[in-house]
Design a protein around this motif. Sequence first.
Motif, PDB file in Angstrom:
ATOM      1  N   THR A   1      17.446  -6.280 -18.456  1.00  0.00           N
ATOM      2  CA  THR A   1      18.031  -5.361 -17.486  1.00  0.00           C
ATOM      3  C   THR A   1      17.825  -5.870 -16.068  1.00  0.00           C
ATOM      4  OG1 THR A   1      17.641  -3.490 -18.959  1.00  0.00           O
ATOM      5  CG2 THR A   1      18.008  -2.985 -16.638  1.00  0.00           C
ATOM      6  N   LEU A   2      16.616  -6.314 -15.766  1.00  0.00           N
ATOM      7  CA  LEU A   2      16.322  -6.838 -14.433  1.00  0.00           C
ATOM      8  C   LEU A   2      17.129  -8.103 -14.140  1.00  0.00           C
ATOM      9  CD1 LEU A   2      12.439  -6.317 -14.309  1.00  0.00           C
ATOM     10  CD2 LEU A   2      14.181  -5.038 -13.041  1.00  0.00           C
ATOM     11  N   LYS A   3      17.264  -8.950 -15.151  1.00  0.00           N
ATOM     12  CA  LYS A   3      18.033 -10.187 -14.968  1.00  0.00           C
ATOM     13  C   LYS A   3      19.490  -9.883 -14.630  1.00  0.00           C
ATOM     14  CE  LYS A   3      19.065 -14.621 -17.162  1.00  0.00           C
ATOM     15  NZ  LYS A   3      18.859 -15.470 -18.372  1.00  0.00           N
ATOM     16  N   ALA A   4      20.045  -8.891 -15.309  1.00  0.00           N
ATOM     17  CA  ALA A   4      21.434  -8.503 -15.057  1.00  0.00           C
ATOM     18  C   ALA A   4      21.627  -7.969 -13.645  1.00  0.00           C
ATOM     19  CB  ALA A   4      21.873  -7.453 -16.073  1.00  0.00           C
ATOM     20  N   ARG A   5      20.550  -7.429 -13.060  1.00  0.00           N
ATOM     21  CA  ARG A   5      20.613  -6.890 -11.702  1.00  0.00           C
ATOM     22  C   ARG A   5      20.152  -7.912 -10.653  1.00  0.00           C
ATOM     23  NH1 ARG A   5      21.104  -1.270 -11.423  1.00  0.00           N
ATOM     24  NH2 ARG A   5      21.905  -0.513 -13.428  1.00  0.00           N
ATOM     25  N   GLY A   6      19.811  -9.135 -11.095  1.00  0.00           N
ATOM     26  CA  GLY A   6      19.320 -10.142 -10.167  1.00  0.00           C
ATOM     27  C   GLY A   6      17.903  -9.892  -9.696  1.00  0.00           C
ATOM     28  N   ARG A   7      17.154  -9.099 -10.455  1.00  0.00           N
ATOM     29  CA  ARG A   7      15.786  -8.738 -10.050  1.00  0.00           C
ATOM     30  C   ARG A   7      14.706  -9.423 -10.875  1.00  0.00           C
ATOM     31  NH1 ARG A   7      14.792  -4.307  -6.945  1.00  0.00           N
ATOM     32  NH2 ARG A   7      12.786  -5.373  -6.747  1.00  0.00           N
ATOM     33  N   LEU A   8      15.075 -10.284 -11.804  1.00  0.00           N
ATOM     34  CA  LEU A   8      14.074 -11.011 -12.583  1.00  0.00           C
ATOM     35  C   LEU A   8      13.809 -12.342 -11.875  1.00  0.00           C
ATOM     36  CD1 LEU A   8      12.380 -10.744 -15.197  1.00  0.00           C
ATOM     37  CD2 LEU A   8      14.097 -12.181 -16.311  1.00  0.00           C
ATOM     38  N   VAL A   9      12.804 -12.326 -11.018  1.00  0.00           N
ATOM     39  CA  VAL A   9      12.490 -13.465 -10.153  1.00  0.00           C
ATOM     40  C   VAL A   9      11.041 -13.876 -10.388  1.00  0.00           C
ATOM     41  CG1 VAL A   9      12.345 -14.245  -7.751  1.00  0.00           C
ATOM     42  CG2 VAL A   9      14.132 -12.620  -8.437  1.00  0.00           C
ATOM     43  N   PRO A  10      10.733 -15.161 -10.536  1.00  0.00           N
ATOM     44  CA  PRO A  10       9.360 -15.578 -10.822  1.00  0.00           C
ATOM     45  C   PRO A  10       8.405 -15.383  -9.650  1.00  0.00           C
ATOM     46  CG  PRO A  10      10.765 -17.492 -10.512  1.00  0.00           C
ATOM     47  CD  PRO A  10      11.668 -16.299 -10.540  1.00  0.00           C
ATOM     48  N   VAL A  11       7.134 -15.319  -9.959  1.00  0.00           N
ATOM     49  CA  VAL A  11       6.070 -15.203  -8.960  1.00  0.00           C
ATOM     50  C   VAL A  11       6.204 -16.335  -7.947  1.00  0.00           C
ATOM     51  CG1 VAL A  11       3.579 -15.283  -8.575  1.00  0.00           C
ATOM     52  CG2 VAL A  11       4.484 -14.122 -10.599  1.00  0.00           C
ATOM     53  N   GLY A  12       6.042 -15.984  -6.680  1.00  0.00           N
ATOM     54  CA  GLY A  12       6.122 -16.988  -5.628  1.00  0.00           C
ATOM     55  C   GLY A  12       7.480 -17.115  -4.992  1.00  0.00           C
ATOM     56  N   LYS A  13       8.499 -16.527  -5.627  1.00  0.00           N
ATOM     57  CA  LYS A  13       9.852 -16.578  -5.081  1.00  0.00           C
ATOM     58  C   LYS A  13      10.196 -15.234  -4.440  1.00  0.00           C
ATOM     59  CE  LYS A  13      10.880 -20.752  -6.534  1.00  0.00           C
ATOM     60  NZ  LYS A  13      11.930 -20.965  -7.555  1.00  0.00           N
TER      61      LYS A  13
ATOM     62  N   LYS B   1       0.807  -1.214   0.000  1.00  0.00           N
ATOM     63  CA  LYS B   1       0.000   0.000   0.000  1.00  0.00           C
ATOM     64  C   LYS B   1       0.845   1.270   0.000  1.00  0.00           C
ATOM     65  CE  LYS B   1      -4.050  -2.096   2.146  1.00  0.00           C
ATOM     66  NZ  LYS B   1      -5.004  -2.063   3.280  1.00  0.00           N
ATOM     67  N   THR B   2       2.142   1.108   0.260  1.00  0.00           N
ATOM     68  CA  THR B   2       3.059   2.246   0.182  1.00  0.00           C
ATOM     69  C   THR B   2       4.278   1.819  -0.638  1.00  0.00           C
ATOM     70  OG1 THR B   2       4.177   1.600   2.234  1.00  0.00           O
ATOM     71  CG2 THR B   2       2.353   3.178   2.416  1.00  0.00           C
ATOM     72  N   GLY B   3       5.131   2.780  -0.967  1.00  0.00           N
ATOM     73  CA  GLY B   3       6.317   2.460  -1.757  1.00  0.00           C
ATOM     74  C   GLY B   3       6.278   3.136  -3.111  1.00  0.00           C
ATOM     75  N   LYS B   4       7.026   2.555  -4.072  1.00  0.00           N
ATOM     76  CA  LYS B   4       7.140   3.166  -5.397  1.00  0.00           C
ATOM     77  C   LYS B   4       7.029   2.098  -6.489  1.00  0.00           C
ATOM     78  CE  LYS B   4      10.289   6.812  -3.772  1.00  0.00           C
ATOM     79  NZ  LYS B   4      11.634   7.417  -3.919  1.00  0.00           N
ATOM     80  N   ILE B   5       6.432   2.497  -7.601  1.00  0.00           N
ATOM     81  CA  ILE B   5       6.423   1.669  -8.798  1.00  0.00           C
ATOM     82  C   ILE B   5       6.924   2.498  -9.974  1.00  0.00           C
ATOM     83  CG2 ILE B   5       4.449   0.304  -7.965  1.00  0.00           C
ATOM     84  CD1 ILE B   5       2.891   1.770 -10.386  1.00  0.00           C
ATOM     85  N   LEU B   6       7.324   1.809 -11.026  1.00  0.00           N
ATOM     86  CA  LEU B   6       7.767   2.482 -12.249  1.00  0.00           C
ATOM     87  C   LEU B   6       6.738   2.279 -13.353  1.00  0.00           C
ATOM     88  CD1 LEU B   6       9.836   3.853 -14.165  1.00  0.00           C
ATOM     89  CD2 LEU B   6      10.875   1.577 -14.473  1.00  0.00           C
TER      90      LEU B   6
ATOM     91  N   VAL C   1      15.782   3.273 -19.179  1.00  0.00           N
ATOM     92  CA  VAL C   1      14.900   3.778 -18.119  1.00  0.00           C
ATOM     93  C   VAL C   1      14.894   2.820 -16.933  1.00  0.00           C
ATOM     94  CG1 VAL C   1      12.494   4.216 -17.496  1.00  0.00           C
ATOM     95  CG2 VAL C   1      13.404   5.136 -19.633  1.00  0.00           C
ATOM     96  N   MET C   2      14.737   1.526 -17.224  1.00  0.00           N
ATOM     97  CA  MET C   2      14.691   0.528 -16.165  1.00  0.00           C
ATOM     98  C   MET C   2      15.996   0.518 -15.376  1.00  0.00           C
ATOM     99  SD  MET C   2      12.555  -1.899 -14.987  1.00  0.00           S
ATOM    100  CE  MET C   2      12.977  -1.248 -13.368  1.00  0.00           C
ATOM    101  N   SER C   3      17.117   0.584 -16.084  1.00  0.00           N
ATOM    102  CA  SER C   3      18.424   0.564 -15.433  1.00  0.00           C
ATOM    103  C   SER C   3      18.608   1.763 -14.506  1.00  0.00           C
ATOM    104  CB  SER C   3      19.535   0.549 -16.491  1.00  0.00           C
ATOM    105  OG  SER C   3      20.806   0.533 -15.885  1.00  0.00           O
ATOM    106  N   THR C   4      18.235   2.938 -14.991  1.00  0.00           N
ATOM    107  CA  THR C   4      18.395   4.164 -14.191  1.00  0.00           C
ATOM    108  C   THR C   4      17.521   4.134 -12.948  1.00  0.00           C
ATOM    109  OG1 THR C   4      18.934   5.465 -16.157  1.00  0.00           O
ATOM    110  CG2 THR C   4      18.156   6.671 -14.220  1.00  0.00           C
ATOM    111  N   VAL C   5      16.276   3.730 -13.120  1.00  0.00           N
ATOM    112  CA  VAL C   5      15.332   3.749 -11.997  1.00  0.00           C
ATOM    113  C   VAL C   5      15.670   2.679 -10.966  1.00  0.00           C
ATOM    114  CG1 VAL C   5      12.917   3.410 -11.321  1.00  0.00           C
ATOM    115  CG2 VAL C   5      13.476   4.799 -13.329  1.00  0.00           C
ATOM    116  N   ILE C   6      16.023   1.486 -11.415  1.00  0.00           N
ATOM    117  CA  ILE C   6      16.328   0.425 -10.456  1.00  0.00           C
ATOM    118  C   ILE C   6      17.593   0.756  -9.669  1.00  0.00           C
ATOM    119  CG2 ILE C   6      17.790  -1.118 -11.818  1.00  0.00           C
ATOM    120  CD1 ILE C   6      14.738  -2.251  -9.789  1.00  0.00           C
ATOM    121  N   SER C   7      18.514   1.513 -10.286  1.00  0.00           N
ATOM    122  CA  SER C   7      19.729   1.934  -9.579  1.00  0.00           C
ATOM    123  C   SER C   7      19.403   2.938  -8.476  1.00  0.00           C
ATOM    124  CB  SER C   7      20.729   2.553 -10.556  1.00  0.00           C
ATOM    125  OG  SER C   7      21.182   1.606 -11.495  1.00  0.00           O
TER     126      SER C   7
END
Length: 308
Positions: free
Chosen positions: A202-214, A122-127, A173-179
């Motif tokens: 980009t997410l995979k390179a940052r270790g952020r491409l993770v499947p649902v449930g993990k 309910k709080t936080g940030k999205i892109l 954009v993804m790279s800049t924002v995730i950084s």
Amino acid sequence: MKLGLSMPFLSTPFFSILVKQATADAKAKGGKVVQTTNANHDASQQVSDFRNLIAAGANVILAGVVDRSAIRPALDYAKSQKVPVVIVDDAPAAGDAYAIVKADNEAMAAQAADVLAAKVPKTGKILEITGALTTTNGQDRKSGFDEKFKKKAPGVKVIKQSADWDGPKSADVMSTVISGTPHLNGVFLATDSLYYEPVAATLKARGRLVPVGKSGHLPMVAIDGSVESLNAIRKGYLDATVSQPVLDYAKYGVGYLQDALEGKKMKAGATDHKSTVVKKGSYFVDELPAPVVTKKNVDDSALWGNRS
């Protein structure tokens, strides 16, 4: 029917599948496709393409649009030659067209917002990576998402960045924002057909491409319904997408061209295919419904991404 197909580009399955389906629909009505042209993102080339299609014998034209304003001379020429035109996926800024067949982009984006809002805290940030805001579809997908997401998740800040319908730019954009936002809670892509693969890489390179449930999964929702996005849903990396009704663009676009040949007049109101024709300015627009795709219905053969 002697159908001319004027495509803005053919570098993605979206338009190649549209051409294939429109060809089949024309044949089913006893007609044929005289020629398919590829403007390759060049607005002036599309004007020439209209002239070439008519010179080749086209008596109706089904077209996607490179540039909403620049297509007017093409539409004016078709009108002067008494060749009806149906536009799919977008609406021209000016010029004559028998009908526009497209999804309601604001509604598609609102559906995406509903899904993403239910998956983030309910709080936080999205892109939000928008399309080009110089286009109607880009503007409508942004406004549709923003309005609904604000209602559904008022405590969440939305980082809004445009990638101008450009895949490499979406990766930047993804790279800049995730950084700068390591605790990002979600992502909305205005187009999966152009943005998903670069963003996923980009997410995979940052270790952020993770499947649902993990642990560490980053909820992500998009619009379009490309084959890549459907595969990503199957693998759990993409939570959902709103699939454009590409096969119906062809079916009903060709159907309206047949009506034009028969001298029928377009009119506003409910259709026999679960949509509504509305009058917007001088245009009759058939706004087709678009389904939300999740793991539950990702294998539906009616989805254009499963026709690739």
